[in-house]
Design a protein around this motif. Sequence first.
Motif, PDB file in Angstrom:
ATOM      1  N   LYS A 103       1.032   5.651  -2.814  1.00  0.00           N
ATOM      2  CA  LYS A 103       1.147   6.863  -2.007  1.00  0.00           C
ATOM      3  C   LYS A 103       2.476   7.572  -2.236  1.00  0.00           C
ATOM      4  O   LYS A 103       2.530   8.797  -2.364  1.00  0.00           O
ATOM      5  CB  LYS A 103       1.007   6.490  -0.523  1.00  0.00           C
ATOM      6  CG  LYS A 103       1.133   7.657   0.448  1.00  0.00           C
ATOM      7  CD  LYS A 103      -0.080   8.549   0.421  1.00  0.00           C
ATOM      8  CE  LYS A 103      -0.008   9.605   1.519  1.00  0.00           C
ATOM      9  NZ  LYS A 103      -1.193  10.473   1.527  1.00  0.00           N
TER      10      LYS A 103
ATOM     11  N   PHE B  43       2.958   3.768   9.067  1.00  0.00           N
ATOM     12  CA  PHE B  43       1.565   3.793   9.524  1.00  0.00           C
ATOM     13  C   PHE B  43       1.356   4.492  10.867  1.00  0.00           C
ATOM     14  O   PHE B  43       0.250   4.983  11.137  1.00  0.00           O
ATOM     15  CB  PHE B  43       1.020   2.362   9.621  1.00  0.00           C
ATOM     16  CG  PHE B  43       0.759   1.727   8.288  1.00  0.00           C
ATOM     17  CD1 PHE B  43      -0.367   2.063   7.548  1.00  0.00           C
ATOM     18  CD2 PHE B  43       1.647   0.811   7.758  1.00  0.00           C
ATOM     19  CE1 PHE B  43      -0.612   1.484   6.318  1.00  0.00           C
ATOM     20  CE2 PHE B  43       1.414   0.224   6.525  1.00  0.00           C
ATOM     21  CZ  PHE B  43       0.276   0.568   5.794  1.00  0.00           C
TER      22      PHE B  43
ATOM     23  N   THR C 260      -5.818   2.843  -0.100  1.00  0.00           N
ATOM     24  CA  THR C 260      -4.912   1.920   0.580  1.00  0.00           C
ATOM     25  C   THR C 260      -5.549   0.552   0.770  1.00  0.00           C
ATOM     26  O   THR C 260      -4.905  -0.484   0.608  1.00  0.00           O
ATOM     27  CB  THR C 260      -4.495   2.499   1.944  1.00  0.00           C
ATOM     28  OG1 THR C 260      -3.762   3.707   1.729  1.00  0.00           O
ATOM     29  CG2 THR C 260      -3.640   1.512   2.722  1.00  0.00           C
ATOM     30  N   SER C 261      -6.831   0.548   1.089  1.00  0.00           N
ATOM     31  CA  SER C 261      -7.527  -0.716   1.337  1.00  0.00           C
ATOM     32  C   SER C 261      -7.562  -1.599   0.095  1.00  0.00           C
ATOM     33  O   SER C 261      -7.447  -2.828   0.194  1.00  0.00           O
ATOM     34  CB  SER C 261      -8.949  -0.451   1.834  1.00  0.00           C
ATOM     35  OG  SER C 261      -9.690   0.274   0.864  1.00  0.00           O
TER      36      SER C 261
ATOM     37  N   THR D 250      -5.352  -1.558  -2.493  1.00  0.00           N
ATOM     38  CA  THR D 250      -4.003  -2.056  -2.744  1.00  0.00           C
ATOM     39  C   THR D 250      -3.690  -3.213  -1.806  1.00  0.00           C
ATOM     40  O   THR D 250      -3.153  -4.247  -2.223  1.00  0.00           O
ATOM     41  CB  THR D 250      -2.967  -0.937  -2.550  1.00  0.00           C
ATOM     42  OG1 THR D 250      -3.355   0.219  -3.286  1.00  0.00           O
ATOM     43  CG2 THR D 250      -1.596  -1.386  -3.017  1.00  0.00           C
ATOM     44  N   PHE D 251      -4.038  -3.036  -0.531  1.00  0.00           N
ATOM     45  CA  PHE D 251      -3.799  -4.093   0.458  1.00  0.00           C
ATOM     46  C   PHE D 251      -4.579  -5.351   0.105  1.00  0.00           C
ATOM     47  O   PHE D 251      -4.034  -6.457   0.108  1.00  0.00           O
ATOM     48  CB  PHE D 251      -4.201  -3.602   1.851  1.00  0.00           C
ATOM     49  CG  PHE D 251      -4.051  -4.645   2.929  1.00  0.00           C
ATOM     50  CD1 PHE D 251      -2.868  -4.743   3.642  1.00  0.00           C
ATOM     51  CD2 PHE D 251      -5.080  -5.541   3.218  1.00  0.00           C
ATOM     52  CE1 PHE D 251      -2.712  -5.718   4.633  1.00  0.00           C
ATOM     53  CE2 PHE D 251      -4.935  -6.514   4.201  1.00  0.00           C
ATOM     54  CZ  PHE D 251      -3.739  -6.597   4.906  1.00  0.00           C
TER      55      PHE D 251
ATOM     56  N   SER E 281       6.068  -2.778  -3.186  1.00  0.00           N
ATOM     57  CA  SER E 281       5.670  -1.484  -3.745  1.00  0.00           C
ATOM     58  C   SER E 281       6.409  -1.155  -5.039  1.00  0.00           C
ATOM     59  O   SER E 281       6.078  -0.186  -5.720  1.00  0.00           O
ATOM     60  CB  SER E 281       5.848  -0.354  -2.722  1.00  0.00           C
ATOM     61  OG  SER E 281       7.191  -0.131  -2.433  1.00  0.00           O
TER      62      SER E 281
ATOM     63  N   SER F 254       0.813  -1.219   0.000  1.00  0.00           N
ATOM     64  CA  SER F 254       0.000   0.000   0.000  1.00  0.00           C
ATOM     65  C   SER F 254       0.843   1.263   0.000  1.00  0.00           C
ATOM     66  O   SER F 254       0.326   2.364  -0.242  1.00  0.00           O
ATOM     67  CB  SER F 254      -0.936   0.003   1.214  1.00  0.00           C
ATOM     68  OG  SER F 254      -0.196   0.042   2.424  1.00  0.00           O
ATOM     69  N   GLN F 255       2.149   1.150   0.242  1.00  0.00           N
ATOM     70  CA  GLN F 255       3.027   2.314   0.219  1.00  0.00           C
ATOM     71  C   GLN F 255       3.294   2.793  -1.207  1.00  0.00           C
ATOM     72  O   GLN F 255       3.608   3.969  -1.417  1.00  0.00           O
ATOM     73  CB  GLN F 255       4.355   1.967   0.907  1.00  0.00           C
ATOM     74  CG  GLN F 255       4.212   1.601   2.374  1.00  0.00           C
ATOM     75  CD  GLN F 255       5.499   1.013   2.959  1.00  0.00           C
ATOM     76  OE1 GLN F 255       6.330   0.464   2.230  1.00  0.00           O
ATOM     77  NE2 GLN F 255       5.664   1.134   4.261  1.00  0.00           N
TER      78      GLN F 255
ATOM     79  N   GLY G 239       2.413   7.973   6.545  1.00  0.00           N
ATOM     80  CA  GLY G 239       2.411   8.041   5.087  1.00  0.00           C
ATOM     81  C   GLY G 239       2.861   9.351   4.492  1.00  0.00           C
ATOM     82  O   GLY G 239       2.831   9.513   3.268  1.00  0.00           O
TER      83      GLY G 239
END
Length: 491
Positions: free
Chosen positions: A87, A383, A238-239, A241-242, A226, A83-84, A388
């Motif tokens: 971003k 986190f 983010t959710s 991607t996770f 990433s 998830s990084q 972020g």
Amino acid sequence: MADDTLTTPTRSIEVRSIDYVPRSERHGKVWHIGPLWFMCNAQITTLAIGVVSFVDGGNLIWSFIAIAIGLIIGTIFMAAHSSQGPKLGLPQMIQSRPQFGYIGALLVWLFAFLQYAGFNIFNTVLAGEAVGTAVHAPTALNPLWFWIVTVVGAIIAIVGYDLIHRMERYLSYLTVAVLALLTISGLTHLHVPAGSFDLGHFSPLAFFAQLSVVAGYQISWAIYVSDYSRYLPATTPTSQTFRWTFWGSAIGGAWLIFLGAYLASAVKGFNAGDPVSAIQQVADDLFPGFGTIALLVIAFGLVAVIVLNMYGGSLTLISSIDSFKKVNPTLLVRVVTVAITALISGVLALFASGNFASNFSSFLVLVLYFFIPWTAVNLTDYFIVRRGHYAIAEIFKPRGIYHRWGWAGIAAYLIGFVCMTPFFDTAFYVGFAARAMGGVDISLFIGLPVAAILYWLFTRRLDVSAERALADEQSAALEEAAEEHVELGTV
């Protein structure tokens, strides 16, 4: 809903490496990372993970339970790193500079490069053996297959990000079909020994060895993730991607490791460290000739993982060189570093031991040891501490706000690692705590909380608001500079 459609034309050859990806170049769909991480796990190397508990006297049911727990633990951490990417728009390992410093990040980059090369040695050996067995070539020709696999992988890695995603996506469809048939054959033609589902036959040593290796295998992907989400639009939730990373990796891992455990309990050759012949045997039991098809598809799957190791190894090597001498990340630099990574793994594959299962298990445990404290520090910083928000431009400055040495990250990492050592259980070292517990290795559950809590404590006085203000101030210039970097032909 995030705008996850293609926003810029794709290039035939990727030009970026460790540099920031500007928003104008972000493209792709978030679901594409699901097949990629499924494919990374859906290959013969992953099958070998299921052998571990049987080496230490475990049975099938407790192996399944350990695998499930290890998968959940390891994949959660791995997917959190993914998830990084959207971003920050940066490769995974360059993101270690805010925690470890411009020079200090070399500490983890060294281990990362060793992992890329190490995995490729095992993958190259298996891919070469799979191709050779499939075409019924003499074993003397295996070195030839090693080099063919290496060269093909290097070419794909040089073309880069978009080709890698497309290859993994289309290959996953073919792999699902072959694995489904292979699984059906195993369930219908093989029989597990008596006591395989006896819950009373519990071996702590076998259980925790299996759990740790599975968790380590999944966490070992954390240094990649990433790299393959950094081109996604910055608005990607983010959710999402996770979720796509987690389920892609978890399903691929669960399928292959469970299958590997089942084959290890039922096929003597597989448990003895010869997965290629065992796979061919099980596949041919379904119908004659299917063994050849299965081995060729498996070889292609291994090439797909070899590509990721070369690509990630190249980025890590460039980052390491950049710590000593500022690197202009041109296409030529990426080509040279991919070639170096390919050459190292290709040459060492020629000297790899034939005892694959034992060596690979030991390698994974070492990977777990080195990257448990790193993943704790990196995720705590992202986190919890900085949430972020990073001044991206400062990451590339030797004397920027992240300094040359990030003592908070280095200290948390080293102390976390030292606290793990009494619980280590390896072929060359057994800690006193592991020895007292009969060889049970729980270092995973020591290193994670210790490194995370220490890093949080060490950064309590960090002026995060000042960093965030600087990031906001530099954001427009960052985008402009990144776009000009490409337009001026400097990458």
